[in-house]
Design an enzyme around this catalytic site. Structure first.
Site, PDB file in Angstrom:
ATOM      1  N   ASP A 408      35.228 120.837 -24.620  1.00 44.20           N
ATOM      2  CA  ASP A 408      36.338 122.285 -24.797  1.00 44.20           C
ATOM      3  C   ASP A 408      37.797 121.453 -25.329  1.00 44.20           C
ATOM      4  OD1 ASP A 408      37.721 124.528 -24.835  1.00 44.20           O
ATOM      5  OD2 ASP A 408      38.321 124.075 -22.959  1.00 44.20           O
ATOM      6  N   GLU A 508      56.104 129.619 -30.422  1.00 41.57           N
ATOM      7  CA  GLU A 508      57.289 130.401 -30.381  1.00 41.57           C
ATOM      8  C   GLU A 508      58.418 130.339 -29.438  1.00 41.57           C
ATOM      9  OE1 GLU A 508      56.955 134.546 -31.590  1.00 41.57           O
ATOM     10  OE2 GLU A 508      57.260 133.864 -33.853  1.00 41.57           O
ATOM     11  N   LYS A 572      59.239 130.925 -41.822  1.00 33.04           N
ATOM     12  CA  LYS A 572      58.856 129.910 -41.326  1.00 33.04           C
ATOM     13  C   LYS A 572      57.368 129.657 -41.488  1.00 33.04           C
ATOM     14  CE  LYS A 572      58.466 131.331 -36.619  1.00 33.04           C
ATOM     15  NZ  LYS A 572      58.749 131.407 -35.262  1.00 33.04           N
ATOM     16  N   ARG A 605      52.690 119.110 -34.480  1.00 33.79           N
ATOM     17  CA  ARG A 605      52.471 120.441 -34.951  1.00 33.79           C
ATOM     18  C   ARG A 605      53.529 120.844 -35.523  1.00 33.79           C
ATOM     19  NH1 ARG A 605      49.154 123.612 -30.284  1.00 33.79           N
ATOM     20  NH2 ARG A 605      49.607 125.403 -31.555  1.00 33.79           N
TER      21      ARG A 605
END
Length: 1307
Positions: A408, A508, A572, A605
């Protein structure tokens, strides 16, 4: 697998019918519903919420454990021998000599299974006894999960785990939204929202109304489809449609929602997560399965040898009777009858060829190696106080033979922690300051709204932000504070007044929190405004359009009108979509690309940020088309995307953010080491493809040189394989590093049109035929090739499965995204079926349980996703990095020890047993034992056992550090080199050779001898052969042991010491006088060993057994070493990447750099904001259900009925005058959203205050201006007020749709 998948698919289709009926608050009606099982037997249709994952109960333990024990062929063999031994006419050994050890063996194995099952019972009790609030009569009562029934109404609070699959009825959130975290189900870290029906949201506002709710839900029967649900609610003669958006699944966690209420639809094993969990499989090791086959081989061999000896006995007896007719009176039965009895006698005598002691000792060896795993302090995770633990004690050797690891992602490879790591603004990269230059105290103390969570510190950037002179820096942080779907609420816990962000995704929240700490604080939002505090200056932006994120657009935009009146678009998204929408490219864009490449190298990221100022005329032209597209009934999404794309052009690049999705410690090194040991690692996750691929690069599962095959490329590669062969081979694939990245919903694309079978007759084999469940997930559109080999007869499902597995097995890495728990298990089963390899599954959540159960070895991590994986696994670890030591050290050692143990045990058994066969030729084939009875009984129990125990528990060919430093050593177990059929036959041949030397050398030496020094009598001969056998096997164990220690020497001395002590005891005069038949060898050893010639003979036999074997092994090792050096020279230096020929079907347009974009966001939040659905009517929403009057929570005082119905927020702003404020306060305003009742309250407590109005006013603590910077001059559009005229702005948030309100919005 194909037929199995097709049957499962048909079952799912049958379950899709509306056959499930649930009536709210009516247990009597729901319990009377029955379903037919078989013939006239009917059972209750609805299951209880009790979960039982244990294998046994009080009544089923004994029969089930015996049933499982006699799946071992060896136990059946021993049972047969015991039955034969109980027959006096054929018994050569007492029946209890084998019966007692067998009872001991069954008891040990049953105790092991019982201990494992007790742990499952404890886990079940802990889950079933979790508390929840159930509506019982007129009030919510605390009950346990096991008391929950279908049709019950349940109250859940924030951070509660959903106990069953429930229809959401209402919640304290606007429009009865409910936010859930499904990371424990599908591995996705972003929040998802569920919403109640409008009718239940508006009507079920009191406990009285919920208690009288008699709606009936008709829906599909329980099934395993996590993302699908269809049904309808019938209430008050009206029907309302239901889908998965109205359902709360068992195992979800309630987030950002104070209280919600649900109606139980599926309970217990009918819930979707339990349908995906699978059943407990009986796991057997490869050596165990091989032993079953070897037992059959040995038994057949023993039967054949016994038949030969029985026939020989018959011929010998007939000849003896003919020559000695005077003794015929002793043989009253016929020759055939005597031969028949002799056959069974030899069968019992040779039954020791399968020694029961070997199986008993092996149980202790497995237990000991499991204890060593538990004791390994280097696999102890101190942070969580989690030691490594072997929950199964019978799979240790499998750890040394693993070829595939299925892992996983979320919580297994990663920590589920995102941090703001770096950023690039206007082409300049700002990374964290070094520790030497780092601040000694929090550098954000100047900011009143700093939350202290931001670990990113860059002094230069902070000075630049506070100076407020760089427009790019200002717009960068402004974009982060505006372009998002985060909502804000006030903290209800001290210190009150703090802003709490509720984000749909952790990405976010990280970005908005970073902007907050740098002085650009997102304060609040309404349906069409966003309020931001920019370096102490409050600004309100009017939202003209929110362009939502989705996986196709890979971007999000917000079109706002600034306080100055200008219109600006903030965007964005992924660098691949942002760069192609830029107005121009220059030095800034080039520098940003370089920074993005650097971020990608660091596996961060990334998101690119851009904006544009939109002229008024362009907006006026665009706005009607946007309005028209938003009102379309058909193809609305496509039309909106087209309109959005028109606006998102000519952007100006601001920079990029880099977020670190933190891996667990040591994950890249662990994966690198495991891959060197020839272990293939597949990542199976329910998360998005971008985040999974980014983690693949972060943990070095993927590299920059890896060719990633996606959907179309997979289809083309599979197409190319049909030209030459049915299945893919290494020769048919390009010699490059390949990686497979596939989605669970791959077949949602119309693959039938993308591929047809090559050849002159192109027919679609999918016509009239359904794909299996497995390949409905992967979309491998394969048809069977022309039948060229009649021997290959497999269905299309099996063919496509086999071809896919062949392709995936030749890839460097495989990443499966968006897969359900059942799909994870099917992938594991697919590899096991077609490659016959040992698989290991590792995970930490409930979504990994089915995969863990299906794999040969299941490893559970004690992580953040609960304990479901731990409770269903075979081994428990605290971190993924410990898997390296578990496999390469403990696994390899266990396999090596068990293999050596088995080989040596078969050798020493054959060395002692085959002497009985040779002796039969000299005793008239009468099945008379050669050895003393006590030697036979104690040979495998005491005399040769201590060295065997040492080999099985302590033997090491190399140290732990060398095992980790040379992972290539692990491949020995994968190839079954240490124990296989060839090794078994070698051990048998070696034992037979030793028995021949021991018997015939002793026989020939004693031939025609007599006198006191002679040992030609039966007892002396038996003693010499027995002693030669014992010393020969002892010398063999000395030769094969590689890890010498004091324990090793002690074990060998104990072996010989036991022989000396026991033979002295069993051959003493006292015991002989007591029972001459039981102890017939009186002083046999003492009289024989007192002769020097006998000692010389024993030395000769032992040398004859040892020296030739030693010489052969030295020669073999020298030849093996020379062959390895020749192969090494021929192979030459290896390269990681080399391409032999161009591969047209792998061609894909590639960028100069890799995009590290990854954003775990869920589509749909923008619509909730723009429609006002997601917005609160105030910061302090109560947890109570309001009937005619509110009932406060425990410890919360009731509020004045004279206050307004609206939830008001006090804010300091110069935008609202006193007259406007008084006007807004005097305007009548209806209740926007009724609050929901807490589950602790009863109906009577509501009635007492039914005449009071429901109002809640909770003002925010006035914002203090503590910004340590020079005051700003008033900007255009801002009206500065003097301190003595400033008033608190009252911001009223609009109610949910369908409820009228008048809101005062700041402009």
């Amino acid at each position: 697998m194909g037929s199995l998948g097709q049957r499962k698919l048909q079952d799912e289709d049958r379950n899709s019918a509306f056959t499930w009926e649930v009536q709210a608050n009516n247990r009597a009606y729901n319990s009377q519903l029955k379903e037919k099982v078989v013939l006239c037997w009917r059972r209750k249709k609805h299951k209880t919420n009790v979960i039982r994952t244990a294998k046994y109960n009080f009544f089923s333990f004994l029969p089930l454990t015996l049933y499982e024990q006699f799946h071992h062929v060896s136990n059946l063999y021993f049972l047969l021998i015991i039955i034969l031994q109980s027959i006096p006419d054929i018994s050569t050994l007492p029946w209890f000599s084998l019966f007692a050890p067998m009872i001991c063996l069954l008891f040990i194995r049953a105790t092991r299974d019982l201990v494992d099952d007790i742990g499952r019972h404890k886990s079940d009790r802990a889950i079933n006894n979790r508390p929840c609030q159930i509506l019982m009569g007129k009030s919510f009562t605390w009950k346990k999960w096991k008391d929950l029934c279908v049709g019950d109404v349940v109250c859940l609070h924030k951070d509660s785990i959903v106990p069953a699959d429930m229809l959401l009825l209402a919640s304290t959130e606007p429009s009865s939204l409910c936010y859930v975290e499904t990371v424990d189900i599908d591995g996705e870290t972003n929040l998802k929202f569920r919403q109640a029906l409008t009718v239940t949201h508006q009507e079920l506002t009191t406990v009285r109304k919920m208690a009288s709710f008699q709606g009936t839900v008709t829906c599909e029967a329980p099934n395993s489809r996590l993302h699908h649900f269809v049904g309808c609610l019938e209430w008050n003669d009206k029907k309302y449609s239901l889908d998965i958006g109205n359902l709360l699944l068992r195992g979800c966690k309630i987030r950002n929602t104070d209280t919600c209420y649900g109606l139980v639809i599926y309970a217990g094993f009918d819930t979707k997560i339990m349908k995906n969990c699978g059943k407990i499989h009986l796991k057997r090791t490869k050596l165990d399965l091989m032993m079953n086959k070897l037992v059959v081989v040995i038994f057949i061999s023993v039967v054949l040898v016994s038949l030969v000896l029985a026939f020989s006995s018959g011929f010998w007896a007939r000849d003896f009777r003919d020559r000695h007719h005077y003794v015929t009176a002793l043989h009253r039965s016929s020759v055939a009858a005597d031969a028949f009895l002799v056959f069974w006698g030899f069968l019992i005598l040779l039954s020791v060829s399968i020694p029961m002691a070997m199986f008993i000792i092996s149980e202790f060896l497995y237990l000991g190696n499991s204890i060593f795993i538990n004791w390994d302090v280097k696999m102890y995770h101190e942070a969580q106080d989690v030691p490594a633990r072997a929950r199964s004690t019978s799979l240790n050797d499998l750890l040394g033979q693993v070829e595939y690891i299925f892992s996983d992602k979320t919580g297994t490879l990663t920590q589920n922690v995102l941090t703001f790591n770096q950023c690039c603004i206007d082409g300049r990269v700002y990374g964290p300051d070094s520790e030497a230059r780092g601040p000694k105290e929090n550098p954000y103390l100047w900011n009143e709204f700093s939350d202290g969570k931001l670990l990113f510190h860059n002094a230069a950037l902070l000075r630049l932000v506070r100076s407020d002179r760089d427009e790019a820096v200002r717009e960068f942080w402004r974009l982060l504070a505006i372009c998002h779907t985060v909502t804000v609420r006030d903290s209800c816990t001290p210190p009150t007044g703090q802003l709490l962000y509720q984000a749909a995704s952790p990405d976010e929240e990280v970005l908005v929190t970073a902007a907050r700490n740098f002085g650009y604080v997102f304060l609040s939002r309404t349906q069409d405004t966003i309020t931001v505090m920019e370096l102490g200056e409050q600004r309100v932006y009017r939202v003209l359009a929110m362009m939502d994120f989705n996986s196709t657009r890979k971007r999000m935009s917000v079109l706002v009108r600034k306080p100055e009146g200008t219109i600006c678009l903030y965007t964005k998204g992924a660098d691949t979509v942002i760069f192609e929408r830029l107005h121009s490219r220059g030095a800034t864009e080039f520098a940003t690309e370089v920074a993005l490449a650097a971020f990608a190298q660091e596996t961060l990221r990334t998101l690119c940020l851009a904006y544009r100022e939109v002229p008024e005329d362009i907006y006026e032209e665009w706005q009607p088309r946007h309005q028209e597209a938003s009102l379309l009934l058909h193809n609305r999404a496509q039309a909106l995307q087209q309109v959005y794309s028109e606006m998102e052009q000519n952007l100006k690049l601001l920079g990029a953010t880099a977020i670190e999705d933190r891996l667990q410690d040591g994950v890249p090194d662990t994966i690198k080491c495991l891959r060197k040991s020839n272990i293939k690692i597949w990542v199976l996750t329910g998360d998005k493809q971008e985040t999974a691929v980014n983690i693949g690069f972060a943990c070095e599962l993927l590299s920059e040189n890896t060719v990633i095959l996606e959907e179309k490329e997979i289809t083309r590669v599979l197409e190319s394989s049909w030209g030459s062969s049915n299945f893919l081979t290494k020769k048919s694939l390009p010699r490059v590093n390949l990686a497979l990245v596939i989605n669970g919903d791959f077949l949602n694309v119309n693959v039938d049109k993308e591929w047809q079978e090559p050849g002159p007759s192109r027919t679609d084999f999918l016509h009239g035929q359904r794909l299996s469940v497995m390949f409905r997930s992967f979309g491998i559109p394969l048809a069977p090739p022309p039948s060229q080999d009649s021997r290959v007869r497999c269905s299309s499902e099996e063919l496509q499965e086999r071809t896919f597995v062949d392709l995936a097995s030749h890839c460097q890495a495989v990443i499966c995204c968006r897969v359900t728990p059942k799909q994870k298990a099917l992938i594991v089963a697919l590899v096991k079926k077609y490659h016959q390899v040992v698989t290991l599954a590792i995970g930490d959540g409930a979504n990994d349980v089915n995969m863990i159960k299906t794999a040969d070895v299941g490893v559970g991590l004690a992580g953040q996703e609960g304990m479901q994986a731990v409770q269903n696994c075979d081994f428990v670890l605290g971190q993924f990095r410990f898997l390296q030591r578990l496999l390469l050290v403990h696994g390899r050692w266990s396999y090596m020890r068990i293999s050596k143990f088995l080989r040596y045990f078969f050798y020493k058994t054959m060395a002692s047993m085959m002497v009985q066969v040779w002796f039969a030729f000299y005793n008239g084939f009468t099945a008379q034992p050669l050895y003393e009875g006590w030697f036979l009984a104690l040979y495998n129990l005491l005399y040769s056992t201590p060295p065997v125990l040492y080999i099985g528990l302590f033997e090491q060919d190399v140290s732990a550090e060398q095992s980790l430093g040379k992972p290539e050593l692990y491949m020995v177990g994968q190839k079954d080199e240490l124990f296989n059929y060839w090794v078994f036959f070698q051990a048998v041949a070696h034992g037979m050779a030793a028995s021949l030397v021991n018997f015939f050398m002793t026989l020939w030496t004693s031939w025609d001898t007599a006198g006191p020094a002679s040992f030609s009598d039966y007892q002396s001969f038996a003693v010499v052969v027995a002693l030669s056998c014992l010393l020969s096997v002892t010398m063999e164990v000395i030769l094969i042991i590689k890890y010498w220690s004091a324990v090793c020497v002690l074990s060998i001395l104990l072996s010989l010491g036991f022989y000396a002590v026991m033979t002295t005891a069993t051959q003493c005069l006292w015991l002989f006088r007591m029972s001459p038949k039981t102890f017939p060898f009186l002083y046999a050893d003492l009289s024989v060993l007192s002769s020097p010639s006998v000692l010389l003979l024993v030395l000769l036999t032992v040398s004859s057994n040892t020296l030739p074997v030693l010489g052969l092994r030295i020669i073999f090792q020298a030849l093996k070493k020379a062959r390895a050096e020749e192969e090494k020279v021929e192979e030459g230096p290896r390269e990681d990447i080399f391409t032999v020929e161009p591969v047209p079907h792998l061609y894909r347009e590639s960028h100069a750099r890799r995009s590290s974009y990854a954003f775990s966001h869920h589509e749909g939040y923008a619509d909730l904001i723009t429609h006002g659905t997601i917005l609160r009517t105030g910061p302090g929403v109560s947890n109570d259900i309001a009937s005619d009057s509110p009932v406060p929570c425990d410890g919360e005082a009731s509020l004045s009925p004279k206050e307004s119905h609206w939830h008001l927020r006090k804010e300091r702003s110069p935008l609202l005058s006193r007259s406007q404020l008084s006007s807004s306060e005097s305007r009548p305003q209806p209740l926007a959203s009724q609050s929901l009742l807490s589950g602790q309250l009863t109906l009577e407590s509501q009635a007492e205050s039914s005449e009071e109005e429901s109002v809640f006013l909770r003002p925010l603590t006035p914002f203090r201006r503590s910004w340590q910077k020079e005051p700003h001059p008033p900007r255009e559009g801002m009206a500065p007020l003097s301190d003595d005229t400033q008033e608190s702005q009252v911001e009223t948030l609009p109610p949910s749709p369908g409820e009228s309100s008048v809101s005062q919005r700041p402009m």
